[in-house]
Structures are given as structure tokens and as C-alpha cells.
Design an enzyme around this catalytic site. Structure first.
Site, PDB file in Angstrom:
ATOM      1  N   ARG A  25     -16.310  42.126  33.747  1.00  0.00           N
ATOM      2  CA  ARG A  25     -17.038  43.465  34.320  1.00  0.00           C
ATOM      3  C   ARG A  25     -15.891  44.312  34.013  1.00  0.00           C
ATOM      4  O   ARG A  25     -14.772  44.295  33.335  1.00  0.00           O
ATOM      5  CB  ARG A  25     -16.658  43.177  35.743  1.00  0.00           C
ATOM      6  CG  ARG A  25     -17.850  42.375  36.561  1.00  0.00           C
ATOM      7  CD  ARG A  25     -17.687  41.888  37.651  1.00  0.00           C
ATOM      8  NE  ARG A  25     -16.495  40.912  38.273  1.00  0.00           N
ATOM      9  CZ  ARG A  25     -16.101  40.597  39.183  1.00  0.00           C
ATOM     10  NH1 ARG A  25     -16.783  40.825  40.341  1.00  0.00           N
ATOM     11  NH2 ARG A  25     -15.063  39.625  39.200  1.00  0.00           N
ATOM     12  N   LYS A  40     -10.495  43.097  39.581  1.00  0.00           N
ATOM     13  CA  LYS A  40      -9.792  42.155  39.981  1.00  0.00           C
ATOM     14  C   LYS A  40      -8.268  42.411  40.229  1.00  0.00           C
ATOM     15  O   LYS A  40      -7.783  43.397  39.409  1.00  0.00           O
ATOM     16  CB  LYS A  40      -9.765  40.892  38.939  1.00  0.00           C
ATOM     17  CG  LYS A  40     -11.212  39.989  39.003  1.00  0.00           C
ATOM     18  CD  LYS A  40     -11.716  39.579  40.314  1.00  0.00           C
ATOM     19  CE  LYS A  40     -10.964  38.538  40.992  1.00  0.00           C
ATOM     20  NZ  LYS A  40     -11.333  38.182  42.126  1.00  0.00           N
ATOM     21  N   HIS A  95      -7.118  40.106  47.454  1.00  0.00           N
ATOM     22  CA  HIS A  95      -7.366  38.996  48.030  1.00  0.00           C
ATOM     23  C   HIS A  95      -6.067  38.240  48.281  1.00  0.00           C
ATOM     24  O   HIS A  95      -5.737  37.246  47.532  1.00  0.00           O
ATOM     25  CB  HIS A  95      -8.221  37.940  47.208  1.00  0.00           C
ATOM     26  CG  HIS A  95      -9.753  38.274  47.045  1.00  0.00           C
ATOM     27  ND1 HIS A  95     -10.605  38.139  48.231  1.00  0.00           N
ATOM     28  CD2 HIS A  95     -10.517  38.818  45.993  1.00  0.00           C
ATOM     29  CE1 HIS A  95     -11.801  38.748  47.947  1.00  0.00           C
ATOM     30  NE2 HIS A  95     -11.673  38.959  46.533  1.00  0.00           N
ATOM     31  N   GLU A 101     -11.999  44.496  49.470  1.00  0.00           N
ATOM     32  CA  GLU A 101     -12.548  43.732  50.330  1.00  0.00           C
ATOM     33  C   GLU A 101     -12.023  43.875  51.869  1.00  0.00           C
ATOM     34  O   GLU A 101     -12.527  43.112  52.652  1.00  0.00           O
ATOM     35  CB  GLU A 101     -12.221  42.251  49.975  1.00  0.00           C
ATOM     36  CG  GLU A 101     -10.720  41.606  50.101  1.00  0.00           C
ATOM     37  CD  GLU A 101      -9.784  41.880  49.064  1.00  0.00           C
ATOM     38  OE1 GLU A 101      -8.733  41.618  48.993  1.00  0.00           O
ATOM     39  OE2 GLU A 101     -10.156  42.745  48.271  1.00  0.00           O
ATOM     40  N   ASP A 114     -11.056  32.334  46.323  1.00  0.00           N
ATOM     41  CA  ASP A 114     -10.378  33.774  46.014  1.00  0.00           C
ATOM     42  C   ASP A 114      -9.510  33.793  47.488  1.00  0.00           C
ATOM     43  O   ASP A 114      -8.570  34.703  47.144  1.00  0.00           O
ATOM     44  CB  ASP A 114     -11.140  34.933  45.597  1.00  0.00           C
ATOM     45  CG  ASP A 114     -12.310  35.217  46.275  1.00  0.00           C
ATOM     46  OD1 ASP A 114     -12.382  34.893  47.227  1.00  0.00           O
ATOM     47  OD2 ASP A 114     -12.854  36.228  45.733  1.00  0.00           O
TER      48      ASP A 114
END
Length: 362
Positions: free
Chosen positions: A15, A75, A96, A118, A270
């Protein structure tokens, strides 16, 4: 503000944090966009696509990090990327942090402000930047689970949809959020026997209505969960506690009681995973066997369908990227949802759930 888009370096992470259309929108708003050469290739975007959108190219990640005031990634940064962060710089990505104390300490030492996709959370509790990748991961969980059930992959040799005269496979989904709902859609669509478990009766009622009775629902507790797991061919872990480490709802004893060759896809991995026997894996080596059960624990599942994922991610993140690029600290004051995304600032962990996981005071 200069927005930097480095190439992702996590194994098999294809990605990119921004589509060319997203870059064009930032440029239109008066911002500079600096994209590392080749960053979009895994998602099907050429360097020319970005330059035509008004972005500039940089040959190395060092140049991107050195020039960018806001670094946008997909990420969490790996150690070599953390080392390039600096005070007064912004980092916006999936982090995360709860199960990653070393990364957390690195971000604290960098002095950068780290905002996690997140934990951007609206007043109604929804997580707008987690939704698109949760949708992808939920749908993929059934796809990869069906593959792992094949005999050559170590599974029981069960076809989830069955055939006339032969039972379909049984799928047990733990959690009725976005991941669980999309996993259920795929599993029901394949014709599997699907049970979804959640601790919220009102959520189960809503899902029962949405699926018109094609989905079995159960209130989750340890006793019932153990009963269902013992009969399952495929188990999907779809539990989320915002910002915090996922509790181990499935014990080793429960796994040991499962049928040999059954499969667990722990989408929560994760955040630590909801299965005691789970551990992180990669797309290069996605599965392992523990207690006779095949475990899939890839921490960046959506990276395998990078083009779909990149479009979905940019659709969700672009308004927030624009807000940060235009307002910085003012954007946090104006949008409580975005402010909730801040995990690390001025050398401190400021998100309560992450701080608790680290044994720190926010």
C-alpha cells in the site's frame, strides 16, 4: 505544509499512504507533497502519476523525512524510520502501540507528534480511519481462511460452502464490529454455516435483522465460546478495544480442544490478538500450526490487496490529512475526533489506553 509520503518498508506491504488524486487535492489546497520514488508502484501508481498530480519526487526516504513537516504512512514506522523523525514533526499512520513498547519508546524519544489512524474517534465511538481497512481485513479473513483450510495448506480439507449433500464448513466469528460484520457477509455469501458471537445483545439483534436470519448469533461468554470453537472449521478473531491490547478471549486449552486442521484467522493480531496461541506472521510466511490448529496472524492483511486498500484508505484519511496540514495544533483543537488520535506528543504517551498498556500516566 510539506506532506511527505515515504515508501512502505514493512515486508510485503504494497500500500501507499496517498493516491495521486489525494496528492492533487493537497496541492490544490496550497500544500507541498513529496513522494518517495516508487512509493506507489505496489498499488499500481507510477511516479509520473504523482508528478502529474503536482507532487514532487524524492529518491530516498531520508530526503522525504528531512523535508516533510507531516509524514503520512500506512503502517507503523520501523526502527530506521523512527530514527529519522524529529521534534516538531508530525507522523500520521496506523501505530497500534499497545503491544509495542519498543516502538512507543522510540516515538517518545523522537519528540515528534504521532497521530494514530486507529484511535481517531468520533463522539459516537466510531473509528472512521479504521473502518476501511477493517472492511478489507474482515472480507479477507474468510478468503485466507478458506485457503488455509485446503489440505495442501495444512487445513482439514473442508470447502466452506460445501456441496449438495455435504455439510458446509462452520465459521465462528468472535466480535460483531466492522471486521466481524464483513467477515460474516463473505462467509454467508459462500454458503458456510456461520455463527457470530458478541457480548452486546443489541448488536446481535441488529445483525440478525441485517442478515435476515442467515446468520446465527450468540451472546459470547467463555463457556459458549468453548463449545462453538470445538465444532468450528474456521474461527475469525474480530475483537477491538480502542488503543488497548486485545484481551485473550480464546485460551490455549480452547485451541487444543478444536478439531485438528481447523483454522484461526486472528485479525486482532496487530493489537496483540484475541487468541492466546496467536503470534504475528507475515505475508511471506502467513501461517503456523499450534495445538494442531492452523493459525494465520499477518499484521498487515490489507497490504495483499494494495490497490483496493489504498483507495479505501485515502478516501477516509484525506480530510484529516488536509486538516493537519492546514491547521496543525489548531486542527486538534477544532476536531476532538482528530485530537483523540494523538498517541505521543512532546516525549509523552498521551492516549489513555496506550499509556495504561505501557504502565504510564498519560
Amino acid at each position: 505544509m510539506i506532506v511527505g509520503i515515504p515508501k512502505e518498508i514493512k515486508p510485503q506491504e504494497h500500500r501507499v499512504a496517498l493516491t495521486p488524486a489525494g496528492a492533487h487535492r493537497l496541492v490544490q489546497a496550497g500544500h507541498g507533497v513529496l513522494v518517495q520514488e516508487g512509493a506507489g508502484m505496489g498499488s499500481g501508481f507510477s511516479d509520473q502519476d504523482y508528478t502529474q498530480a503536482g507532487a514532487r519526487l524524492a529518491p530516498t526516504p531520508q530526503q522525504v523525512f528531512a523535508q516533510a513537516e507531516l509524514v503520512v504512512k500506512v503502517k507503523e514506522p520501523l526502527p530506521q524510520e523512527v530514527a529519522m523523525l524529529r521534534p516538531q514533526q508530525w507522523l500520521f499512520t496506523y501505530l497500534h502501540l499497545a503491544p509495542q513498547p519498543q516502538l512507543t519508546r522510540g516515538l517518545m524519544a523522537s519528540g515528534a507528534t504521532a497521530v494514530a489512524y486507529e484511535t481517531v474517534q468520533r463522539a459516537d465511538g466510531t473509528l472512521p480511519l479504521l473502518v476501511p481497512m477493517s472492511e478489507v481485513a474482515g472480507r479477507m479473513a474468510i478468503q485466507v481462511g478458506a485457503w488455509a483450510l485446503e489440505k495442501h495448506a495444512g487445513g482439514r480439507g473442508v470447502l466452506l460452502g460445501g456441496i449438495p449433500g455435504v455439510r458446509p464448513g462452520k465459521v465462528v466469528i468472535i466480535g460483531g464490529g466492522v471486521v466481524g460484520t464483513h467477515a460474516a457477509q463473505m462467509a454467508v455469501g459462500l454458503g458456510a454455516d456461520v455463527v457470530l458471537m458478541d457480548i452486546r445483545p443489541e448488536r446481535l439483534a441488529a445483525l440478525d435483522l441485517a442478515f435476515h436470519g442467515r446468520l446465527k448469533t450468540l451472546v459470547s461468554n467463555a463457556y459458549t465460546l468453548a463449545e462453538e470453537l470445538a465444532q468450528a472449521d474456521l474461527v475469525v478473531g474480530a475483537v477491538l478495544v480502542t488503543g488497548a491490547e486485545t484481551p485473550h478471549l480464546v485460551s490455549r486449552a480452547m485451541v487444543a480442544a478444536m478439531q485438528p486442521g481447523s483454522v484461526i484467522v486472528d485479525v486482532d493480531i496487530d493489537q496483540g490478538g484475541c487468541v492466546e496461541t496467536s503470534r504475528p506472521t507475515t505475508h511471506d510466511h502467513p501461517t503456523f500450526v499450534e495445538e494442531g490448529v492452523v493459525h494465520y496472524g499477518v499484521t498487515n492483511m490489507p497490504g495483499a490487496v494494495a490497490r483496493t486498500s489504498t483507495f479505501g484508505l485515502t478516501n477516509a484519511t484525506l480530510p484529516y490529512i488536509l486538516a493537519l496540514a492546514s491547521g496543525g495544533q489548531d486542527a486538534l483543537a477544532q476536531d476532538p475526533a482528530l485530537a483523540a488520535g494523538v498517541n505521543v506528543r512532546d516525549g509523552r504517551v498521551v492516549h489513555p489506553a496506550v499509556a495504561r498498556a505501557m504502565g504510564l500516566t498519560p
